[in-house]
Design an enzyme around this catalytic site. Structure first.
Site, PDB file in Angstrom:
ATOM      1  N   SER A   1       3.708  10.408   4.332  1.00 54.35           N
ATOM      2  CA  SER A   1       4.102   9.189   3.623  1.00 54.35           C
ATOM      3  C   SER A   1       5.611   8.928   3.796  1.00 54.35           C
ATOM      4  CB  SER A   1       3.689   9.299   2.156  1.00 54.35           C
ATOM      5  OG  SER A   1       3.718   8.042   1.546  1.00 54.35           O
TER       6      SER A   1
ATOM      7  N   ASP B   1      -5.195   2.904   5.594  1.00 57.98           N
ATOM      8  CA  ASP B   1      -4.343   3.741   4.738  1.00 57.98           C
ATOM      9  C   ASP B   1      -4.358   3.188   3.302  1.00 57.98           C
ATOM     10  OD1 ASP B   1      -2.011   4.701   3.378  1.00 57.98           O
ATOM     11  OD2 ASP B   1      -1.117   5.227   5.309  1.00 57.98           O
TER      12      ASP B   1
ATOM     13  N   HIS C   1      -4.885   8.471   2.215  1.00 62.00           N
ATOM     14  CA  HIS C   1      -3.459   8.362   2.570  1.00 62.00           C
ATOM     15  C   HIS C   1      -3.077   9.621   3.347  1.00 62.00           C
ATOM     16  CE1 HIS C   1       0.560   6.795   2.424  1.00 62.00           C
ATOM     17  NE2 HIS C   1       0.988   7.594   1.487  1.00 62.00           N
TER      18      HIS C   1
END
Ligand SMILES: *[C@@H]1O[C@H](CO)[C@@H](O)[C@H](O)[C@H]1NC(C)=O
Ligand SMILES: *[C@@H]1O[C@H](CO)[C@@H](O)[C@H](O)[C@H]1NC(C)=O
Ligand SMILES: *[C@@H]1O[C@H](CO)[C@@H](O)[C@H](O)[C@H]1NC(C)=O
Ligand SMILES: *[C@@H]1O[C@H](CO)[C@@H](O)[C@H](O)[C@H]1NC(C)=O
Length: 426
Positions: A206, A302, A369
């Site tokens: 991330s 995502d 994610h």
């Protein structure tokens, strides 16, 4: 978005709810309690030895050397990391993982972070579990299990790329020291043995994945010339894509982050010389200037990007997306079409990188994610696969040049191995 609370903090809460429900067991909770009690009464420094460690919980080390250079978290506290020593044939190899956690784009949202682990080491858990790519078990982490493994905590709010010149001199107490934290961490790990590394891999998820793009070549430059050094970003390929109303929400958000913390100084001069810095922070621009071999893992749908780039709450006032943005299984056919458009944009943004001979990718058609920190998604009998390869196997194939590894999944819902998040469940 600037008027909303920090989107990552919201997402994190959902994630934790999911984690609590599905993956953590009472036993794990009990072990953590015991472990914390144990570390309170012992010198945790002695415990960071991977060979002798009795379980997978690794203590936090505060970065004392950060004091000298002023490499502080947003609130002025010391940054930290978790380290487990390599063993056997992995003793000279280093795997770094940069933690994620969104960004803050305003005084208000950065101030809010000061009261959380994402802005202050005061609130960081004293131990973290090393799973997935950080696991010391070969069954869960076949290629990197015996390397030196480091989880680097994220507490600057700007992907380890903020600069103190942008701090306020008027009484607003916020430290913008991300770049200094990165440098202090490098120096610390070099002194712990990384200066003699034979093989190394910088990874991150991330906002930590974005930091991996930003710092990859600098990481390479710190290591011996004859070492094999590569980088790999998980769920860090954030798209410059309009939201469902056609507003450039993400571009505006990055504009604010870059401006607030002076991030331009950490971005490549080739890019900031020809376009505005807030465009240069998008990975599709960064990757054009990265010379070190790179691997990109990103789900095509995502879940963070769907919830914050494609359908931010403010851009769905009627609530038409309220279920779909939280669970791909609840999308109608029109919404799925829109999500396919998002995937098309991602593949288009990756098309130039796809030609990169030293590069690798794993773009699976799942609604999730980060996928590298849990064995359920990184490497296990039920984890997501493309062409029968797990993410761990694909990254390993690429890192060790076993085979070309550029995996692009067929569109949703074709892949039955997906681990799709459902944020509507409580
Ligand atoms: C300091 O300056 C910033 C930017 O001009 C402003 O937004 C903020 O409110 C100021 N803080 C104080 C305490 O005056
Ligand atoms: C999005 O754009 C519309 C016009 O296209 C504008 O009226 C609206 O305020 C914008 N919404 C947000 C949340 O930025
Ligand atoms: C995942 O890791 C946990 C903790 O190490 C372990 O208990 C569990 O069995 C693993 N699951 C799989 C599917 O490998
Ligand atoms: C997929 O890989 C596993 C090993 O990870 C192997 O046992 C299995 O036979 C493979 N399946 C196919 C269809 O190739």
């Amino acid at each position: 978005m600037a008027t909303n609370p920090d989107p990552w903090l919201r997402a994190l809460t959902w994630w934790r709810k999911g984690a609590k429900r599905g993956w953590a067991t009472a036993t794990v909770g009990f072990t953590i309690v015991i472990f914390i009690a144990f570390t309170l009464f012992s010198d945790s420094r002695n415990y960071t030895d991977g060979v002798h460690s009795t379980d997978d919980l690794v203590p936090l080390t505060l970065l004392q050397r950060a004091q000298a250079t002023g490499a502080f978290c947003l609130d002025g506290s010391l940054p930290g990391y978790h380290f487990q020593e390599g063993f056997g044939s992995g003793s000279a190899n280093w795997l770094l993982h940069l933690e994620g956690g969104g960004w803050c784009n305003s005084i208000q949202t950065c101030n809010a972070r000061k009261g959380t682990a994402l802005g202050s080491s005061k609130y960081m858990g004293r131990v973290v579990r090393f799973d997935g790519i950080l696991s010391r078990h070969p069954s869960q982490n076949p290629d990197f299990y015996n390397w030196n493994r480091v989880k680097i905590r994220y507490c600057d709010g700007a992907s380890f790329a903020g600069h103190p010149e942008s701090e306020f001199k008027n009484g607003t107490e916020l430290f913008f020291r991300g770049q200094l934290i990165w440098e202090a961490i490098m120096n610390e790990l070099l002194s712990l043995g990384m200066s003699k590394a034979k093989q190394a891999l910088l990874s991150g998820c991330s906002a930590g994945g974005l930091a991996t793009f930003i710092h990859c070549d600098d990481f390479r430059d710190h290591l011996p010339k004859d070492a094999t050094v590569k980088c790999f970003a998980d769920a860090g390929f954030f798209l410059d894509e309009p939201d469902v109303l056609g507003n450039l929400t993400m571009l505006a958000f990055y504009h604010d982050v870059v401006k607030l913390q002076g991030v331009a100084k950490s971005l490549h001069k080739n890019c900031v010389g020809i376009m505005e810095p807030f465009k240069c922070i998008f990975p599709q621009e960064i990757i054009k200037n990265v010379k070190t071999p790179f691997f990109i893992v990103n789900p095509a749908y995502d879940s963070w990007q769907i919830q914050n780039i494609l359908v931010p709450v403010a851009s769905d006032p009627k609530g038409y997306w309220s279920s779909c943005r939280l669970s791909i299984q609840k999308c109608d056919s029109t919404q799925i079409q829109r999500l396919q458009g998002f995937r098309d944009s991602m593949l288009k943004a990756l098309s130039m990188f796809q030609e990169n001979k030293e590069g690798g990718m794993f773009i699976n058609s799942c609604f999730v994610h980060c996928q590298t920190l849990m064995n359920e998604t990184w490497h296990s009998p039920n984890s997501p696969r493309i062409n029968n390869k797990t993410i761990a196997e694909s990254v390993g194939d690429w890192y060790f040049d076993r085979e070309v590894s550029k995996q692009i999944d067929c569109p949703y819902p074709c892949n039955p191995t997906c681990y799709n998040m459902d944020y509507t469940r409580d």
